[in-house]
Design a protein around this motif. Structure first.
Motif, mmCIF file in Angstrom:
data_model
loop_
_atom_site.group_PDB
_atom_site.id
_atom_site.type_symbol
_atom_site.label_atom_id
_atom_site.label_comp_id
_atom_site.label_asym_id
_atom_site.label_seq_id
_atom_site.Cartn_x
_atom_site.Cartn_y
_atom_site.Cartn_z
ATOM 1 N N GLU A 1 0.824 -1.201 0.000
ATOM 2 C CA GLU A 1 0.000 0.000 0.000
ATOM 3 C C GLU A 1 0.862 1.257 0.000
ATOM 4 N N ARG A 2 1.985 1.235 0.780
ATOM 5 C CA ARG A 2 2.875 2.394 0.829
ATOM 6 C C ARG A 2 3.534 2.631 -0.526
ATOM 7 N N ASP A 3 3.946 1.540 -1.197
ATOM 8 C CA ASP A 3 4.604 1.692 -2.496
ATOM 9 C C ASP A 3 3.624 2.170 -3.574
ATOM 10 N N VAL A 4 2.375 1.712 -3.472
ATOM 11 C CA VAL A 4 1.362 2.202 -4.420
ATOM 12 C C VAL A 4 1.151 3.699 -4.249
ATOM 13 N N GLU A 5 1.065 4.154 -3.001
ATOM 14 C CA GLU A 5 0.884 5.574 -2.732
ATOM 15 C C GLU A 5 2.092 6.383 -3.204
ATOM 16 N N ALA A 6 3.311 5.840 -2.995
ATOM 17 C CA ALA A 6 4.522 6.531 -3.438
ATOM 18 C C ALA A 6 4.556 6.639 -4.964
ATOM 19 N N TYR A 7 4.062 5.577 -5.632
ATOM 20 C CA TYR A 7 4.056 5.615 -7.088
ATOM 21 C C TYR A 7 3.044 6.633 -7.611
ATOM 22 N N LYS A 8 1.916 6.767 -6.936
ATOM 23 C CA LYS A 8 0.934 7.782 -7.319
ATOM 24 C C LYS A 8 1.521 9.183 -7.182
ATOM 25 N N GLU A 9 2.281 9.399 -6.088
ATOM 26 C CA GLU A 9 2.911 10.698 -5.895
ATOM 27 C C GLU A 9 3.953 10.968 -6.986
ATOM 28 N N LYS A 10 4.662 9.879 -7.383
ATOM 29 C CA LYS A 10 5.641 10.014 -8.464
ATOM 30 C C LYS A 10 4.967 10.410 -9.774
ATOM 31 N N LEU A 11 3.817 9.776 -10.084
ATOM 32 C CA LEU A 11 3.077 10.124 -11.304
ATOM 33 C C LEU A 11 2.614 11.573 -11.280
ATOM 34 N N GLU A 12 2.209 12.038 -10.089
ATOM 35 C CA GLU A 12 1.784 13.431 -9.966
ATOM 36 C C GLU A 12 2.955 14.376 -10.204
ATOM 37 N N ARG A 13 4.145 14.012 -9.690
ATOM 38 C CA ARG A 13 5.322 14.846 -9.933
ATOM 39 C C ARG A 13 5.703 14.841 -11.412
ATOM 40 N N ASP A 14 5.542 13.681 -12.084
ATOM 41 C CA ASP A 14 5.832 13.619 -13.515
ATOM 42 C C ASP A 14 4.918 14.556 -14.299
ATOM 43 N N THR A 15 3.628 14.599 -13.909
ATOM 44 C CA THR A 15 2.688 15.515 -14.563
ATOM 45 C C THR A 15 3.127 16.958 -14.363
ATOM 46 N N LEU A 16 3.538 17.278 -13.125
ATOM 47 C CA LEU A 16 4.000 18.635 -12.835
ATOM 48 C C LEU A 16 5.288 18.941 -13.591
ATOM 49 N N ARG A 17 6.206 17.952 -13.692
ATOM 50 C CA ARG A 17 7.463 18.178 -14.419
ATOM 51 C C ARG A 17 7.185 18.529 -15.880
ATOM 52 N N ALA A 18 6.246 17.822 -16.517
ATOM 53 C CA ALA A 18 5.920 18.104 -17.916
ATOM 54 C C ALA A 18 5.355 19.514 -18.069
ATOM 55 N N GLU A 19 4.503 19.930 -17.109
ATOM 56 C CA GLU A 19 3.939 21.272 -17.170
ATOM 57 C C GLU A 19 5.023 22.327 -16.960
ATOM 58 N N VAL A 20 5.925 22.101 -16.005
ATOM 59 C CA VAL A 20 7.010 23.045 -15.732
ATOM 60 C C VAL A 20 7.921 23.176 -16.955
ATOM 61 N N LYS A 21 8.207 22.050 -17.604
ATOM 62 C CA LYS A 21 9.064 22.088 -18.795
ATOM 63 C C LYS A 21 8.427 22.928 -19.885
ATOM 64 N N ARG A 22 7.122 22.760 -20.073
ATOM 65 C CA ARG A 22 6.423 23.539 -21.093
ATOM 66 C C ARG A 22 6.459 25.030 -20.777
ATOM 67 N N VAL A 23 6.195 25.372 -19.512
ATOM 68 C CA VAL A 23 6.153 26.779 -19.118
ATOM 69 C C VAL A 23 7.529 27.419 -19.242
ATOM 70 N N LEU A 24 8.591 26.705 -18.817
ATOM 71 C CA LEU A 24 9.939 27.274 -18.874
ATOM 72 C C LEU A 24 10.348 27.598 -20.303
ATOM 73 N N GLN A 25 9.859 26.793 -21.260
ATOM 74 C CA GLN A 25 10.196 27.046 -22.657
ATOM 75 C C GLN A 25 9.515 28.300 -23.193
ATOM 76 N N GLU A 26 8.405 28.716 -22.552
ATOM 77 C CA GLU A 26 7.639 29.861 -23.029
ATOM 78 C C GLU A 26 7.798 31.095 -22.155
ATOM 79 N N LEU A 27 8.644 31.015 -21.136
ATOM 80 C CA LEU A 27 8.777 32.149 -20.217
ATOM 81 C C LEU A 27 9.339 33.386 -20.916
ATOM 82 N N PRO A 28 8.833 34.568 -20.549
ATOM 83 C CA PRO A 28 9.343 35.812 -21.135
ATOM 84 C C PRO A 28 10.644 36.249 -20.470
ATOM 85 N N ASN A 29 11.678 35.406 -20.617
ATOM 86 C CA ASN A 29 12.941 35.741 -19.963
ATOM 87 C C ASN A 29 13.902 36.455 -20.908
#
Length: 609
Positions: free
Chosen positions: A297-325
């Protein structure tokens, strides 16, 4: 006896003249009072009609898409929507036989972009084979000009027209006149933009070399050859161009890098190795329950958190490419039909607020600069995860954008204008007026007008600046409660709503003072090249009361007119008034005169001569 007979003949002749005079008087009184050389096309009872100073006659259709009156002749060209396509007709208004027949058919099948010239000749495209045809009114015959054409660019009343056609992969541009052999003027043509007014036209286009190595921005006027504007293509402000005015474009410049945003991700390596747990690799449920083992159960929960971080990583990568820097700053040029002159340095397309279309080239823009070039700002993925949980992907993107844009600083608003002594740059304002401000460069006098939003009530205050050769005058407040502003030939019109009210009044500002010209105005718009405007005092089901104004004077045209039926030729205005149950009365008005009734139960108004 002979004397008495002569007297009787005289008396009879006098009585006959009197009778004819009375009949003519009755006819004239009964007939609508229309302007000399007047004509209008409209529909009534499912029939297309032509009314002129001569009579009212049916045309060859129930519906028409385009109509062209030739002001300097008696010809009307119109197309008719028939079952087998769009047919083209010409009618001679001065010829009773031509009017009685509703005109003569020129072609049985044409495309909509046909046009007619001042000399009475017309050009049209036959869809079969894409043949370009020229109609000659003297011999009443059509002559083939070219076949396989792609696009026809032709303005009504102009005797010169342009068209493109392909030769293999190459698109060629031609200019032609009625009765003359077309001239090929350019090759490798792309992205054409055609503009026309009453007297002249301009075709803007890109021209590529045959090897595809160089692209040139070109201008082709109705008279003269192709002019090269620039070989370094950047953003071109096509929408702000008018014939005889300024064409603005960006080129050259430099890119300045600002703050770089870095996201620390300590768990990235471990997460990459983390696999989805399989139940078979763990103790079964009953044994795990007995032994108190909840590792699955602990490993399943950890894997869900990992998937959520992967989703956030993809969004962050997209935003960083479009930032007005970074800021990609370029130079703004204005082409006046002959030469291109640099007007402003270090601008971006998004920083431009307003451009002067006609007259001396002028631009209002916001300057930007980077305060901390090359610096970095760091944030952890865990911190972004907290933002993700509270504000979603939009919250993360907003926060990263704010970090990057802190280094890009607005350095005020400036006006650059071309003056007799050279281009002058003037600081207009230190801070912005908000995203929804409206700015207009007045044609005459040399002023800048802008609407500054008022707080909370949705209305605006109208200000004016005099643009001087070496600066800008103090701002002058013209009026408050303004909801609409439009430039005119000699000043500007605006609509004002009094405090606490909902219905506005129409004003004309001549550059120094305002004059109220109509009350109870819901909205207004321009109608024709003569500077006339139409003001609507109420709108319901697309009809309302109408005023017509010109040169500061205004008069009531109708209490209930169909808004989209209004037509103007620059001297007169025609419209459908008394609108009710899908039909109305056809009126025509001239400057300073009352509306004249032409017909009733009219369903559509097409064209006015």
């Amino acid at each position: 006896m002979k004397m008495q007979f002569k007297k009787l003949l005289v008396i009879l002749a006098a009585m006959l003249v009197l009778a004819v005079t009375i009949i003519l008087l009755i006819v004239n009184l009964a007939a609508p009072k229309v302007t000399d050389d007047f004509a209008v096309v409209y529909s009534k009872g499912g029939q297309l009609l032509l009314q002129s100073q001569y009579d009212t006659v049916p045309l060859k259709a129930k519906e028409s898409k385009n109509q062209i009156f030739l002001p300097e002749s008696s010809l009307l060209f119109y197309d008719a929507v028939l079952e087998d396509g769009l047919a083209l007709f010409v009618c001679d208004l001065s010829n009773s036989k031509s009017r009685a027949k509703g005109g003569e058919q020129i072609a049985a099948d044409v495309l909509e972009n046909w046009t007619a010239a001042k000399d009475g000749m017309a050009v049209y495209v036959a869809p079969k084979g894409n043949k370009l045809m020229s109609y000659h009114p003297k011999n009443k015959k059509s002559t083939a000009i070219s076949d396989g054409i792609e696009t026809l660019f032709a303005a009504p009343m102009h005797e010169v027209f342009f068209f493109t056609k392909r030769e293999g992969e190459n698109r060629m541009l031609f200019r032609a006149q009625h009765g003359a052999t077309p001239q090929r003027l350019a090759t490798g043509v792309e992205n054409p933009h055609f503009y026309a007014d009453t007297d002249e036209s301009v075709l803007l286009f890109l021209s590529k070399t045959t090897d595809g190595g160089q692209t040139t921005l070109c201008a082709l006027p109705s008279v003269g050859g192709v002019t090269t504007i620039t070989n370094e293509i950047g953003d071109v402000f096509y929408d702000d161009y008018k014939v005889g005015g300024n064409l603005y474009f960006l080129q050259n410049g430099q890119e300045i890098t600002g703050v770089q945003v870095l996201v620390e991700d300590p768990q990235e390596t471990a997460d990459a190795l983390l696999k989805e747990p399989k139940r078979s690799n763990y103790l079964n449920n009953w044994l795990g329950s007995i032994l108190g083992d909840r590792s699955y159960e602990r490993d399943v929960e950890a894997y869900k958190e990992k998937l959520e971080r992967d989703t956030l990583r993809a969004e962050v990568k997209r935003v960083l490419q479009e930032l007005p820097n970074n800021v990609s700053q370029k130079d703004l040029y204005a082409f006046d039909g002959t030469t291109a002159k640099r007007i402003a340095v270090g601008v971006t397309k998004d920083s431009i607020i307003a451009l002067r279309a006609e007259g001396a080239a002028s631009v209002l823009y916001q300057k930007q600069r980077v305060a901390a070039s090359g610096n970095t700002k760091t944030i952890t993925l865990d911190t972004l995860m907290l933002l993700y949980h509270s504000g979603g992907a939009e919250g993360v993107a907003k926060h990263l954008s704010e970090l990057a844009s802190e280094s890009i600083i607005a350095a005020g608003y400036f006006i650059a204008q071309d003056t007799p002594s050279g281009v002058q740059e003037i600081q207009f304002a230190q801070e912005g007026r908000g995203e929804d401000w409206t700015v207009v460069f007045a044609q005459s006098p040399n002023q800048l007008l802008y609407l500054e939003p008022d707080v909370a009530d949705g209305k605006h205050t109208l200000y004016a600046y005099d643009l001087l050769e070496y600066g800008v005058s103090e701002r002058k407040m013209i009026d408050s409660g303004v909801t609409q502003l439009s430039q005119a030939k000699q000043g500007a019109y605006y609509r004002k709503v009094e405090a606490g009210g909902t219905v506005g009044s129409l004003y004309f500002f001549d550059g120094s003072q305002s004059q109220k010209i109509a009350h109870d105005v819901h909205a207004f718009f321009f109608a024709g090249d003569g500077g006339q405007i139409v003001a609507i005092n109420a709108v319901k089901d697309q009809h309302g009361g109408v005023y017509v104004s010109q040169g500061g004077a205004s008069w009531m045209a109708s209490e209930s007119a169909k808004i989209d039926s209004i037509r103007s030729n620059g001297e007169a205005v025609a419209f459908l008034g008394d609108w009710k149950n899908g039909s109305g009365s056809l009126y025509i008005i001239e400057e300073g005169k009352n509306a004249k009734l032409l017909d009733e139960q009219v369903t559509s108004l097409y064209a006015l001569k």
